[in-house]
Design a protein around this motif. Structure first.
Motif, PDB file in Angstrom:
ATOM      1  N   MET A   1       0.846  -1.201   0.000  1.00  0.00           N
ATOM      2  CA  MET A   1       0.000   0.000   0.000  1.00  0.00           C
ATOM      3  C   MET A   1       0.889   1.261   0.000  1.00  0.00           C
ATOM      4  N   THR A   2       0.495   2.258  -0.782  1.00  0.00           N
ATOM      5  CA  THR A   2       1.324   3.468  -0.801  1.00  0.00           C
ATOM      6  C   THR A   2       1.113   4.250   0.499  1.00  0.00           C
ATOM      7  N   LYS A   3       2.214   4.761   0.983  1.00  0.00           N
ATOM      8  CA  LYS A   3       2.150   5.488   2.254  1.00  0.00           C
ATOM      9  C   LYS A   3       1.586   6.884   2.039  1.00  0.00           C
ATOM     10  N   ARG A   4       0.803   7.333   3.024  1.00  0.00           N
ATOM     11  CA  ARG A   4       0.435   8.749   3.059  1.00  0.00           C
ATOM     12  C   ARG A   4       0.368   9.159   4.531  1.00  0.00           C
ATOM     13  N   VAL A   5       0.951  10.319   4.808  1.00  0.00           N
ATOM     14  CA  VAL A   5       1.081  10.763   6.199  1.00  0.00           C
ATOM     15  C   VAL A   5       0.123  11.909   6.472  1.00  0.00           C
ATOM     16  N   PHE A   6      -0.577  11.850   7.609  1.00  0.00           N
ATOM     17  CA  PHE A   6      -1.350  13.009   8.068  1.00  0.00           C
ATOM     18  C   PHE A   6      -1.011  13.259   9.527  1.00  0.00           C
ATOM     19  N   SER A   7      -0.893  14.540   9.905  1.00  0.00           N
ATOM     20  CA  SER A   7      -0.853  14.868  11.333  1.00  0.00           C
ATOM     21  C   SER A   7      -1.337  16.303  11.539  1.00  0.00           C
ATOM     22  N   GLY A   8      -1.664  16.612  12.781  1.00  0.00           N
ATOM     23  CA  GLY A   8      -2.210  17.936  13.071  1.00  0.00           C
ATOM     24  C   GLY A   8      -1.745  18.465  14.411  1.00  0.00           C
ATOM     25  N   ILE A   9      -1.915  19.773  14.562  1.00  0.00           N
ATOM     26  CA  ILE A   9      -1.568  20.435  15.837  1.00  0.00           C
ATOM     27  C   ILE A   9      -2.566  21.551  16.084  1.00  0.00           C
TER      28      ILE A   9
ATOM     29  N   ASP B   1     -10.149  13.694  10.244  1.00  0.00           N
ATOM     30  CA  ASP B   1      -8.947  14.342   9.692  1.00  0.00           C
ATOM     31  C   ASP B   1      -8.061  13.316   8.983  1.00  0.00           C
ATOM     32  N   ILE B   2      -7.888  12.200   9.642  1.00  0.00           N
ATOM     33  CA  ILE B   2      -6.950  11.180   9.153  1.00  0.00           C
ATOM     34  C   ILE B   2      -7.582  10.372   8.019  1.00  0.00           C
ATOM     35  N   LEU B   3      -8.837   9.948   8.245  1.00  0.00           N
ATOM     36  CA  LEU B   3      -9.473   9.014   7.303  1.00  0.00           C
ATOM     37  C   LEU B   3      -9.829   9.687   5.983  1.00  0.00           C
ATOM     38  N   VAL B   4     -10.104  10.982   6.013  1.00  0.00           N
ATOM     39  CA  VAL B   4     -10.544  11.658   4.783  1.00  0.00           C
ATOM     40  C   VAL B   4      -9.408  11.720   3.744  1.00  0.00           C
ATOM     41  N   TYR B   5      -8.169  11.508   4.205  1.00  0.00           N
ATOM     42  CA  TYR B   5      -7.031  11.438   3.260  1.00  0.00           C
ATOM     43  C   TYR B   5      -6.558  10.000   3.054  1.00  0.00           C
ATOM     44  N   LEU B   6      -7.259   9.041   3.636  1.00  0.00           N
ATOM     45  CA  LEU B   6      -6.822   7.636   3.591  1.00  0.00           C
ATOM     46  C   LEU B   6      -5.363   7.536   4.040  1.00  0.00           C
ATOM     47  N   ALA B   7      -5.032   8.288   5.101  1.00  0.00           N
ATOM     48  CA  ALA B   7      -3.633   8.305   5.576  1.00  0.00           C
ATOM     49  C   ALA B   7      -3.262   6.957   6.185  1.00  0.00           C
ATOM     50  N   THR B   8      -2.023   6.543   5.933  1.00  0.00           N
ATOM     51  CA  THR B   8      -1.546   5.261   6.468  1.00  0.00           C
ATOM     52  C   THR B   8      -0.738   5.448   7.752  1.00  0.00           C
ATOM     53  N   HIS B   9      -0.061   6.596   7.882  1.00  0.00           N
ATOM     54  CA  HIS B   9       0.834   6.828   9.020  1.00  0.00           C
ATOM     55  C   HIS B   9       0.531   8.178   9.672  1.00  0.00           C
ATOM     56  N   VAL B  10       0.518   8.187  10.997  1.00  0.00           N
ATOM     57  CA  VAL B  10       0.194   9.404  11.740  1.00  0.00           C
ATOM     58  C   VAL B  10       1.274   9.649  12.800  1.00  0.00           C
ATOM     59  N   PRO B  11       2.274  10.490  12.492  1.00  0.00           N
ATOM     60  CA  PRO B  11       3.321  10.763  13.484  1.00  0.00           C
ATOM     61  C   PRO B  11       2.826  11.699  14.588  1.00  0.00           C
ATOM     62  N   VAL B  12       2.854  11.216  15.809  1.00  0.00           N
ATOM     63  CA  VAL B  12       2.330  11.972  16.961  1.00  0.00           C
ATOM     64  C   VAL B  12       3.159  11.662  18.200  1.00  0.00           C
ATOM     65  N   GLY B  13       2.939  12.441  19.263  1.00  0.00           N
ATOM     66  CA  GLY B  13       3.494  12.123  20.577  1.00  0.00           C
ATOM     67  C   GLY B  13       2.639  11.044  21.234  1.00  0.00           C
ATOM     68  N   GLU B  14       3.179  10.496  22.307  1.00  0.00           N
ATOM     69  CA  GLU B  14       2.539   9.386  23.040  1.00  0.00           C
ATOM     70  C   GLU B  14       1.086   9.696  23.449  1.00  0.00           C
ATOM     71  N   ASP B  15       0.814  10.961  23.802  1.00  0.00           N
ATOM     72  CA  ASP B  15      -0.513  11.298  24.335  1.00  0.00           C
ATOM     73  C   ASP B  15      -1.642  11.138  23.305  1.00  0.00           C
ATOM     74  N   GLN B  16      -1.296  11.017  22.020  1.00  0.00           N
ATOM     75  CA  GLN B  16      -2.345  10.899  20.987  1.00  0.00           C
ATOM     76  C   GLN B  16      -2.642   9.452  20.603  1.00  0.00           C
ATOM     77  N   LYS B  17      -1.948   8.505  21.232  1.00  0.00           N
ATOM     78  CA  LYS B  17      -2.077   7.100  20.824  1.00  0.00           C
ATOM     79  C   LYS B  17      -3.533   6.618  20.887  1.00  0.00           C
ATOM     80  N   GLN B  18      -4.190   6.936  21.996  1.00  0.00           N
ATOM     81  CA  GLN B  18      -5.558   6.439  22.163  1.00  0.00           C
ATOM     82  C   GLN B  18      -6.485   6.992  21.073  1.00  0.00           C
TER      83      GLN B  18
END
Ligand code: TYM
Length: 333
Positions: free
Chosen positions: A1-9, A134-151
């Motif tokens: 699967m091709t990778k696509r990254v999404f993240s937010g702040i 936010d994540i699903l609307v781009y079909l993102a595969t990877h979400v780089p975040v800090g530990e607090d966003q895991k849940q």
């Protein structure tokens, strides 16, 4: 699967060292690896009351800070969330998929709502559903975040899976949280058991990317520590949260491991370690702070980046949202 990254702040408060080491620095690394979409999440910000003029200014400032930290608009898409309507539209559909029981388990809601849960906004409660959108609307595969966003990212996976099951489709991709490096949870400088946070009332608890060199030196000098010397191995940091935090920050800034930091400083006290950490922090953050000030002086440029980013993001999100609308049975006359 091709990778696509999404993240937010969120655009509330300053970009601090926790945001930078836990997330933004990893965004900068990802932009050379895969297509990346990064968002300043102003829709999330209004889940608690915001002053409109300040929200607008802080959204632009956060975008400038992200650019100053090294996100390059030639490589990655950067935009503010409210400019792409698909986020709010998909959120509604996902509100009808997510279960109340799932949201009741979200620890950030409990922390943010505090004792007055009845008085919290409905938006704060469904905040993680918007994050899933936010994540699903781009079909993102990877979400780089800090530990607090895991849940929250795990919830996004659950929502994607339930949508796919309910509608017998494989439309949504299940996103992976990417939580990497020695500083996935940077702690307060005043209390090693509390997360470094924009909302901490004490500015001494955090290092902001906008702090002057003098601020940084004084915050690190006054950071809470213990009277022991640094141990030889990371096991020796157990039960010493403040020491563990400062060693983790040093390792992250020096791009090494906590073990390697201890190999250098074992047997030395904080009288030696703190000045070394302050010098390293200033040297790493000074170029970002300089670039940030330049960008703040050029709001038209920052706005143009956000405008173009929103167009690119919309072009990816719109067809996904159309598929969702078809899947759930909305007539598109
Ligand atoms: P926010 O704005 O609180 O934080 C932005 C990023 O910084 C990370 N972070 C930390 N990392 C290490 N140590 C800390 N002390 C620390 N404090 C914050 C966060 O984990 C985050 O990666 N809900 C999100 C924003 C969001 C989002 C998304 C993220 C909205 N939609 C979709 C990913 C994907 C938030 O409030 O982050």
């Amino acid at each position: 699967m091709t990778k696509r990254v999404f993240s937010g702040i969120q655009p509330t408060g300053n970009l601090h060292l926790g945001n930078y080491l836990g997330a933004i620095r990893n965004w900068v690394r990802w932009q050379d690896e895969a297509p990346c979409i990064f968002s300043v999440v102003d829709l999330h910000a209004i889940t608690v009351r915001q002053n409109p003029a300040e929200l607008r200014a802080q959204t632009r400032e956060m975008a400038a800070a992200i650019l100053a930290a090294g996100v390059d608009p030639a490589k990655a898409v950067l935009f503010n969330q409210s400019a792409v309507r698909a986020h709010a539209e998909l959120c509604w559909v996902l509100n009808c998929v997510a279960r109340i029981g799932w949201l009741n388990r979200m620890t950030q809601f409990k922390e943010k709502a505090g004792k007055d849960r009845e008085g919290a906004s409905v938006g704060l409660y469904v905040y993680p559903v918007l994050q899933a959108a936010d994540i699903l609307v781009y079909l993102a595969t990877h979400v780089p975040v800090g530990e607090d966003q895991k849940q929250h990212i795990e919830l996004a996976r659950d929502i994607a899976q339930k949508f796919n099951n309910d509608y017998e489709t494989e439309l949504f991709v299940l996103p992976e949280p990417v939580i990497t490096g020695p500083a996935t949870r940077v702690m307060s400088l005043r209390d090693g058991t509390k997360k470094m946070s924009k909302s901490d009332p004490s500015d001494m608890s955090r290092i902001n990317l906008t702090d002057t060199a003098d601020d940084i030196v004084s915050k690190i000098k006054k950071a809470k520590t213990d009277p022991e010397v640094l141990p030889e191995s990371v096991e020796g940091l157990e039960g010493r949260p403040e020491a563990q935090n400062l060693v983790g920050i040093y390792a992250a800034l020096a791009e090494t491991t906590p073990q390697a930091v201890l190999a250098e400083f074992a047997g030395k006290g904080f009288g030696v370690f703190k000045p070394a950490l302050a010098e390293l922090t200033v040297s790493r953050l000074a170029p970002i702070a300089t670039r940030f000030r330049e960008l703040l002086a050029d709001p038209a440029y920052v706005d143009s980046v956000l405008r173009e980013g929103a167009e690119k993001a919309d072009a990816i999100a719109r067809p996904v949202l159309d598929k969702v609308y078809d899947t759930v049975g909305f007539l598109r006359p």
